[in-house]
Enzyme design. Structure first.
Site, PDB file in Angstrom:
ATOM      1  N   ASN A  31      29.786  67.565  84.118  1.00  0.00           N
ATOM      2  CA  ASN A  31      30.208  67.612  82.717  1.00  0.00           C
ATOM      3  C   ASN A  31      29.200  68.464  81.945  1.00  0.00           C
ATOM      4  OD1 ASN A  31      30.888  67.112  80.062  1.00  0.00           O
ATOM      5  ND2 ASN A  31      30.269  64.948  80.084  1.00  0.00           N
ATOM      6  N   LYS A  35      29.342  69.287  78.930  1.00  0.00           N
ATOM      7  CA  LYS A  35      29.291  68.903  77.510  1.00  0.00           C
ATOM      8  C   LYS A  35      29.382  70.168  76.635  1.00  0.00           C
ATOM      9  CE  LYS A  35      26.627  64.936  78.932  1.00  0.00           C
ATOM     10  NZ  LYS A  35      25.761  63.840  78.536  1.00  0.00           N
ATOM     11  N   HIS A  88      34.438  59.267  77.295  1.00  0.00           N
ATOM     12  CA  HIS A  88      32.990  59.411  77.504  1.00  0.00           C
ATOM     13  C   HIS A  88      32.268  58.699  76.356  1.00  0.00           C
ATOM     14  CE1 HIS A  88      29.015  61.206  77.849  1.00  0.00           C
ATOM     15  NE2 HIS A  88      29.346  61.546  79.085  1.00  0.00           N
ATOM     16  N   GLU A 106      29.874  59.504  74.610  1.00  0.00           N
ATOM     17  CA  GLU A 106      29.571  60.369  73.459  1.00  0.00           C
ATOM     18  C   GLU A 106      30.801  60.526  72.561  1.00  0.00           C
ATOM     19  OE1 GLU A 106      27.919  63.598  75.726  1.00  0.00           O
ATOM     20  OE2 GLU A 106      26.182  62.355  76.211  1.00  0.00           O
ATOM     21  N   GLU A 146      29.428  54.649  83.616  1.00  0.00           N
ATOM     22  CA  GLU A 146      28.288  55.359  83.059  1.00  0.00           C
ATOM     23  C   GLU A 146      27.556  54.459  82.071  1.00  0.00           C
ATOM     24  OE1 GLU A 146      28.749  59.852  83.414  1.00  0.00           O
ATOM     25  OE2 GLU A 146      29.617  59.289  81.511  1.00  0.00           O
ATOM     26  N   GLY A 155      21.388  60.857  80.274  1.00  0.00           N
ATOM     27  CA  GLY A 155      20.427  61.811  79.733  1.00  0.00           C
ATOM     28  C   GLY A 155      19.031  61.263  79.530  1.00  0.00           C
ATOM     29  N   SER A 158      22.121  60.127  84.697  1.00  0.00           N
ATOM     30  CA  SER A 158      20.857  60.632  85.263  1.00  0.00           C
ATOM     31  C   SER A 158      20.898  60.812  86.775  1.00  0.00           C
ATOM     32  CB  SER A 158      19.689  59.730  84.848  1.00  0.00           C
ATOM     33  OG  SER A 158      19.494  59.791  83.446  1.00  0.00           O
TER      34      SER A 158
HETATM   35  C1  PEP Z   1      27.161  62.170  81.348  1.00  0.00           C
HETATM   36  O1  PEP Z   1      26.958  62.394  80.167  1.00  0.00           O
HETATM   37  O2  PEP Z   1      28.316  62.011  81.779  1.00  0.00           O
HETATM   38  C2  PEP Z   1      26.027  62.095  82.250  1.00  0.00           C
HETATM   39  C3  PEP Z   1      26.163  61.470  83.357  1.00  0.00           C
HETATM   40  O3  PEP Z   1      24.878  62.702  81.804  1.00  0.00           O
HETATM   41  P1  PEP Z   1      23.483  62.830  82.602  1.00  0.00           P
HETATM   42  O4  PEP Z   1      23.802  63.112  84.048  1.00  0.00           O
HETATM   43  O5  PEP Z   1      22.774  63.951  81.939  1.00  0.00           O
HETATM   44  O6  PEP Z   1      22.788  61.522  82.448  1.00  0.00           O
END
Ligand code: PEP
Length: 257
Positions: free
Chosen positions: A14, A16, A103, A105, A173, A179, A218
């Site tokens: 992703n 973003k 998601h 976000e 998630e 992040g 992460s």
């Molecule tokens: C995400 O936002 O879907 C995600 C998994 O981000 P990150 O891998 O950067 O933690």
């Protein structure tokens, strides 16, 4: 390792709100890695979800190869007076085969509720796209022991009745892991994924047995092998580490036999 799996894993990146045309070079490197070479992962589907502006050029570049393309969000309607939005049909027309919905976000920045996420997943299905439905608890919810309660509520509210293993992927998630460099323990991931498998089984029946359940938060090359080996983890949703081909391919290496 992969030969014993009954579910073909999916690793989806992703991007973003990152990437202009110059970023297509990174996607090209991923395509090349998938096309050959000693680090070629086998028996895993690989997807990139770039910003909407890059879906079409990325899809054109990926034509004929195995790299899948996804969107990051969609409107519930197919078309209409919704300035700035993009429909699932438009994503499909641009070359996407999937779309991420719900998601954290989007849930936080745009106030999306479970019912909105479900409607978006239904829109994805209407357009022939796979819906990648995200769920996950916040740090505060986890701290007071509400992880499974929250996941159960989100699954009940966000997953449409018509969801099947063929048209839906669930991504667990934890919001606090996105992040931050933090990840749950393998045991914690195993508990949540087993719970999701059982809960989806009650909701959807037999199809839940082969629905792909991704872990996201992460994921990087150094932890992918351990996380991807957890029972009921059928791949990863990757944010930051999907932006650079070398980092992303390092994660795919978890699936190299
Ligand atoms: C995400 O936002 O879907 C995600 C998994 O981000 P990150 O891998 O950067 O933690």
């Amino acid at each position: 390792m992969t030969s014993a799996r009954k579910i073909k894993p999916l690793v989806a990146g992703n991007w973003k709100m990152n990437g202009v045309k110059a970023a297509l070079g990174e996607a090209h490197k991923v395509r090349e890695a998938l096309a050959g070479g000693s680090t070629r992962p086998s028996a895993v589907d690989v997807m990139l979800c770039p910003p909407a502006t890059l879906i079409s050029p990325l899809a054109q570049g990926a034509a004929g190869g195995s790299l899948l393309i996804g969107g990051q969000d969609c409107h519930v309607k197919a078309s209409g007076a919704h300035t700035g939005d993009i429909s699932a049909e438009m994503l499909a027309d641009a070359g996407a085969s999937a779309v991420i919905v719900g998601h954290s976000e989007r849930r936080m920045d745009h106030g999306e509720m479970d019912r909105d996420v479900r409607a978006k997943a239904e829109a994805a299905h209407r357009a022939g796209l796979t819906a990648i439905i995200c769920v996950g608890e916040t740090a505060g919810e986890r701290a007071i022991g509400l992880t499974l309660t929250v996941i159960g509520r989100q699954l009940a509210g966000s997953v449409p009745k018509g969801a099947t293993a063929a048209n839906t992927v669930i991504a667990y998630e934890p919001v606090w892991a996105i992040g931050t460099g933090l990840t749950p323990t393998a045991a914690d991931v195993a508990e949540v994924h087993q719970f999701m498998r059982q809960t989806l089984g009650k909701q959807l029946g037999e199809t839940a047995g082969t629905m792909r359940l991704l872990y996201g938060g992460s994921v990087k090359a150094s932890n992918a092998k351990e996380l991807m080996a957890v029972a009921n983890v059928d791949g990863a949703l990757v944010g930051g580490a999907s932006l650079k081909a070398d980092d992303f391919c390092g994660i795919l290496a978890a699936y190299v036999d």
